[in-house]
Write an enzyme that holds these catalytic residues in place. Structure first.
Site, mmCIF file in Angstrom:
data_model
loop_
_atom_site.group_PDB
_atom_site.id
_atom_site.type_symbol
_atom_site.label_atom_id
_atom_site.label_comp_id
_atom_site.label_asym_id
_atom_site.label_seq_id
_atom_site.Cartn_x
_atom_site.Cartn_y
_atom_site.Cartn_z
ATOM 1 N N ASP A 91 0.767 -1.234 0.059
ATOM 2 C CA ASP A 91 0.100 0.167 -0.066
ATOM 3 C C ASP A 91 1.067 1.180 0.166
ATOM 4 O OD1 ASP A 91 0.768 -0.749 2.519
ATOM 5 O OD2 ASP A 91 -0.509 0.721 3.522
ATOM 6 N N GLU A 148 -0.430 -1.954 5.182
ATOM 7 C CA GLU A 148 0.415 -2.063 6.228
ATOM 8 C C GLU A 148 0.349 -0.821 6.940
ATOM 9 O OE1 GLU A 148 3.310 -0.668 8.594
ATOM 10 O OE2 GLU A 148 3.690 0.134 6.541
#
Length: 400
Positions: A91, A148
């Site tokens: 991400d 994350e």
């Protein structure tokens, strides 16, 4: 700074290194394609499509849609052995990129400002190499993890069974690290990164006229005392040999100079390395808030959220990573043991389940301006590090 990985005559020009070196241009291309299309947590559809396309192209078995956008790929070696997992987060962050480069983010307000595009690229490069060179023991599972940066994709992936079928024996992962120069690795046994917990406190007083304070319960005065008192937790309640942080990052109250605010809203974060402190800070913060509010006749609401536990590396796995890294990176600094950070990472959930090691791979190059810190709108890194990361992973796998 010239990378010894590419140019030093003292570097071991083994067949592994030569073949990975030949992949460098492709690694850079992949990383830049990923960088141009960053996505926030649990929305990594384009990133997942990119990864899936490569895995299909290389004939690597994989599962998609795990914890929404996560992917797990499996490569079996030609010799029996244990199961190793390699984890890469996917991400990006809600940051407007300020770099003026050809591969600048095409998604307004979203940017790979922490190196996760590099993590995906390194994992893909490792998967490609191993799919072409299967003379290694055991099986490697590649875990491409969403979110994350938040709210956290590791835990739902574990709950979905990514450490099973086959059962993972150990796990490794890396974080590109602009706090270290290119050609260095940060690895240590024990705590590498901190636990992350957050809190919100709403102090409920009694508003009124600024000239008639005796008719009020001033939430700002109460809040100010709370902020000061919270600093005593680390200063006077935590063993000074330990490391911990309590930070109040937001304090909102009132909107007029002559009005005493009826309520105050505080937000903060707690960080610590020692897992024995789990639960302690919540208890102590509530004791302090409750006591101060009671003394002033105010009430409060507390919302406390433990997010990620500390990242704790297994000694044996960390030693092996260190040994492999020493054969890959060659610089005056080399492998750095003192590399702890109060930053957090949900790799910690994987490390709670199986022994493993998370390590930092130095990626900064100050001579060409690639040394802005993580989460900065001008963050970028020296792409030479991509090949280094692949080689560390490959050499680790081939050691069995």
């Amino acid at each position: 700074m010239v990378s010894t990985f590419l140019s030093s005559p003292s570097v071991d020009l083994s067949q592994i290194r030569l073949e990975i070196r030949s992949l460098q241009a492709q690694l850079v291309t992949w990383r830049r394609q990923l960088h141009q299309r960053p996505e926030l947590g649990f929305r990594e559809e384009l990133t997942a499509e990119f990864i899936t396309e490569k895995l299909k192209q290389w004939g690597i078995p994989h599962q998609t849609g795990i914890a929404r956008t996560g992917i797990v790929a499996t490569i079996a070696g030609n010799r029996p052995g244990r199961v190793l997992a390699i984890r890469a987060d996917m991400d990006a962050l809600p940051i407007q990129e300020q770099n003026e480069v050809s591969y600048k983010s095409q998604h307004d307000g979203v940017m790979h400002a922490c190196g996760h595009d590099g993590h995906v690229t390194i994992a893909l490069g490792t998967a490609y190499y191993l799919s072409q060179h299967r003379d290694f023991p055991g099986t490697v599972k590649f875990i491409f993890q969403p979110a994350e940066e938040g709210p956290g994709g590791a835990k739902p992936m574990i709950e979905a069974g990514v450490l099973k079928n086959p059962t993972v024996d150990s796990i490794i992962g890396l974080h590109l690290w602009n706090n270290l120069p290119l050609g260095t690795v940060g690895v240590r046994t024990g705590a590498l990164m901190a636990a992350v917990e957050t809190f919100e406190v709403i102090i409920l007083g009694k508003g009124g006229h600024g000239a008639i304070p005796q008719q009020t319960i001033d939430s700002i005065v109460v809040g100010a005392q709370v902020v000061n008192a919270l600093q005593t937790i680390v200063a006077r309640n935590i063993d000074p040999i330990e490391s911990a942080v309590v930070t109040v990052g937001a304090f909102h109250a009132g909107n007029a100079c002559n009005v005493i605010a009826a309520s105050a809203h505080l937000k903060g974060t707690v960080r610590y390395f020692n897992p024995n402190y789990a639960g302690y800070f919540k208890q102590r913060i509530e004791q302090i808030v409750a006591g101060i509010c009671q003394a002033h006749g105010a009430t409060y609401e507390l919302n406390y959220q433990p997010l990620y536990p500390p990242v704790i590396n297994d000694g044996a796995v960390a030693d092996r990573v260190r040994s492999v890294a020493e054969t890959v990176v060659e610089s005056p600094i080399g492998v750095v043991p003192n590399c702890q950070t109060m930053g957090g990472e949900d790799m910690s959930f994987f490390l709670q389940e199986v022994p493993g090691c998370y390590f930092f791979l130095g990626s900064a190059n100050s001579k060409i301006g690639l040394d802005y810190p993580h989460h900065h709108p001008r963050f970028d890194f020296d792409e030479t590090v991509l090949g280094m990361g692949v080689e560390i992973f490959v050499r680790y796998v081939e050691q069995g």
